[in-house]
Scaffold this active site. Sequence first.
Site, PDB file in Angstrom:
ATOM      1  N   LYS A 273       0.844  -1.191   0.000  1.00 38.58           N
ATOM      2  CA  LYS A 273       0.000   0.000   0.000  1.00 38.58           C
ATOM      3  C   LYS A 273       0.883   1.246   0.000  1.00 38.58           C
ATOM      4  O   LYS A 273       1.978   1.226   0.547  1.00 38.58           O
ATOM      5  CB  LYS A 273      -0.872   0.032   1.273  1.00 38.58           C
ATOM      6  CG  LYS A 273      -1.989  -0.992   1.308  1.00 38.58           C
ATOM      7  CD  LYS A 273      -2.777  -0.874   2.612  1.00 38.58           C
ATOM      8  CE  LYS A 273      -3.815  -1.972   2.771  1.00 38.58           C
ATOM      9  NZ  LYS A 273      -4.937  -1.905   1.822  1.00 38.58           N
ATOM     10  N   ARG A 348      -9.583 -11.974   3.198  1.00 36.83           N
ATOM     11  CA  ARG A 348     -10.414 -13.101   2.766  1.00 36.83           C
ATOM     12  C   ARG A 348      -9.658 -14.420   2.894  1.00 36.83           C
ATOM     13  O   ARG A 348     -10.270 -15.478   3.065  1.00 36.83           O
ATOM     14  CB  ARG A 348     -10.924 -12.862   1.337  1.00 36.83           C
ATOM     15  CG  ARG A 348      -9.845 -12.765   0.300  1.00 36.83           C
ATOM     16  CD  ARG A 348     -10.327 -12.138  -1.001  1.00 36.83           C
ATOM     17  NE  ARG A 348     -10.439 -10.676  -0.921  1.00 36.83           N
ATOM     18  CZ  ARG A 348     -10.875  -9.895  -1.908  1.00 36.83           C
ATOM     19  NH1 ARG A 348     -11.231 -10.433  -3.059  1.00 36.83           N
ATOM     20  NH2 ARG A 348     -10.934  -8.594  -1.755  1.00 36.83           N
TER      21      ARG A 348
HETATM   22  N1  BES Z   1      -7.807  -3.964   4.859  1.00 43.34           N
HETATM   23  C1  BES Z   1      -8.069  -3.669   3.505  1.00 43.34           C
HETATM   24  C2  BES Z   1      -9.430  -3.027   3.288  1.00 43.34           C
HETATM   25  C3  BES Z   1      -9.661  -1.674   3.923  1.00 43.34           C
HETATM   26  C4  BES Z   1      -9.494  -0.528   3.169  1.00 43.34           C
HETATM   27  C5  BES Z   1     -10.086  -1.555   5.210  1.00 43.34           C
HETATM   28  C6  BES Z   1      -9.729   0.708   3.736  1.00 43.34           C
HETATM   29  C7  BES Z   1     -10.322  -0.319   5.787  1.00 43.34           C
HETATM   30  C8  BES Z   1     -10.147   0.816   5.050  1.00 43.34           C
HETATM   31  C9  BES Z   1      -8.023  -4.952   2.675  1.00 43.34           C
HETATM   32  O1  BES Z   1      -7.154  -5.924   3.123  1.00 43.34           O
HETATM   33  C10 BES Z   1      -7.561  -4.565   1.306  1.00 43.34           C
HETATM   34  O2  BES Z   1      -6.453  -4.152   1.195  1.00 43.34           O
HETATM   35  N2  BES Z   1      -8.443  -4.734   0.317  1.00 43.34           N
HETATM   36  C11 BES Z   1      -8.120  -4.421  -1.015  1.00 43.34           C
HETATM   37  C12 BES Z   1      -8.631  -5.561  -1.885  1.00 43.34           C
HETATM   38  C13 BES Z   1      -8.135  -5.509  -3.307  1.00 43.34           C
HETATM   39  C14 BES Z   1      -6.645  -5.751  -3.353  1.00 43.34           C
HETATM   40  C15 BES Z   1      -8.866  -6.558  -4.101  1.00 43.34           C
HETATM   41  C16 BES Z   1      -8.800  -3.113  -1.373  1.00 43.34           C
HETATM   42  O3  BES Z   1      -9.907  -2.860  -0.875  1.00 43.34           O
HETATM   43  O4  BES Z   1      -8.203  -2.322  -2.091  1.00 43.34           O
HETATM   44 MN    MN Z   2      -5.167  -5.670   2.345  1.00 41.37          MN
END
Ligand code: BES
Ligand code: MN
Length: 496
Positions: A273, A348
């Site tokens: 990220k 997931r």
């Molecule tokens: N923990 C994040 C989701 C999240 C985003 C929680 C903002 C709280 C605030 C999750 O693990 C994630 O990174 N999801 C990705 C999924 C994608 C790579 C398919 C996302 O939402 O970008």
């Molecule tokens: Mn994530």
Amino acid sequence: MTATLQLKTAPVTEITTDILISFFYSEQFTAEHDVLTQIKQLTTLDVTELAKDEKFEAKAGQTLLLRGLAGFPTQRVLLVGLGASDDATVATTLDAAAQAAREARGTKATTASIALPSDDAAVVEAIATGLNLGAYQYTTYMTSKEDSYKGIKSIDLLTTEALKDTLSRAQILSEAVALTRDVVNMPPQDLYPESFAQEAIKVAEAHGLEHTIFDDHTLEEKGFNLLMAVGKGSDKKPRLIHLTYTPDNGEFHHTIAFVGKGVTFDTGGNNIKTGSYMYHMHSDMAGGGAVLGAAKAIGALKPAGVKIHFLIAAAENSVSGNAMRPNDIYRGYGDKTVEIGNTDAEGRLCLADALAYAEELGSETIIDLATLTGACVVALGDYTSGMFTDSDELYADLQASIAQSGEDFWRLPLHKKLDKQLDSQVADMKNIGGSSGGAITAALFLKRWVTIPRWAHFDIAAPAYFDSPKGTMAAGGTGFGVTTLVNLAETIGKQK
Ligand code: BES
Ligand code: MN
Ligand code: ZN
């Protein structure tokens, strides 16, 4: 830390606390109201006139602070509006009470007496809980916390003995939500899978719940390869935290599992990220935190008729030469293979293993909670949790629980046509579903690991954590989900 709620049967004229907080439905805000009459008699201040000048009409969340009332038993009086009683809901009442606690905080009062608008148990529970949660602050790492003001310590609710159980329930619920907020707010170098497990053991021991922790060796041995894969890049190894509640008389007609995503920090892994997206990812265990809060409340409330498994899949999604990579393939506990499409879709993976395990434990209802997708935040905004279930029967139970908790949910579809987006060329599935419908494809991924009909997934990415203050909530962990889970356990327990 939460305040102590106590019942007081004394009249307003005999209270000795630092502040009196008086709640009004807008139609009750007239010169005849007992508290206003007392103020007028004891101090000669015509509050209704003053309120007119200040445009205070007891609308929901409106407050009016009176100070230095010579002749009145308390130095401060806070008038709090709840809006018209016909429009008031659990949510608006919780918010108004939390708002009141914030205002009271500003006056540096440490003890409060509360004049209530009714003796309806649901209203009193919402006011008591809202006050206690509004007073919450996370100060553990603040150097000056020892001598600085800590908020209201005790809250006397002026009501009848009949509401004793309501107050003790409000106390239990607010302490449970506060625990969830505390663990969510803990910095990630102090809250990691193993220390999260220690927190859970403390809860289990305090409330007589069984506890089993699978460490990394056990997880590997048993084939929890997806949870292990998420933790591969971190020195802090994964844990599967499992607490169990069984009624004291051993009798139950239904087994429930509450399953939480417990990612103690989400860097994204190799799909790392960027700065602002990584900040606050210590809150990525908020689903697990809610499960722990629910365990604490349920351990204290001891609902009849249900056995409950509390499962937290805890891992740190970090980066190193050993971290999982896109194109890696792992076989999950549910005996299906997953191609890693994106290492940032880690929640997931943790949940897939935990869901398969929850089902193996004989659960007849499974609820999982996860800060799962940014897509859900985009879809529903800052306050609302996504809710996915194919079971209308479970949905009805959830509706009843939510009506009681006042939490904000919106049902989203597990659209079958989108499921093929998860197909992989080389494995049984991949962990990302493409650019559209991200909250739904994440939910569909989870569905592939559950076969029982009564399963629901809460995507709490938005309401679990506020990165800036919103409404009556301070920035930080909100404790979202705890009260809905507790109500659901009681709702199901009472059926049959
Ligand atoms: N923990 C994040 C989701 C999240 C985003 C929680 C903002 C709280 C605030 C999750 O693990 C994630 O990174 N999801 C990705 C999924 C994608 C790579 C398919 C996302 O939402 O970008
Ligand atoms: Mn994530
Ligand atoms: Zn995550």
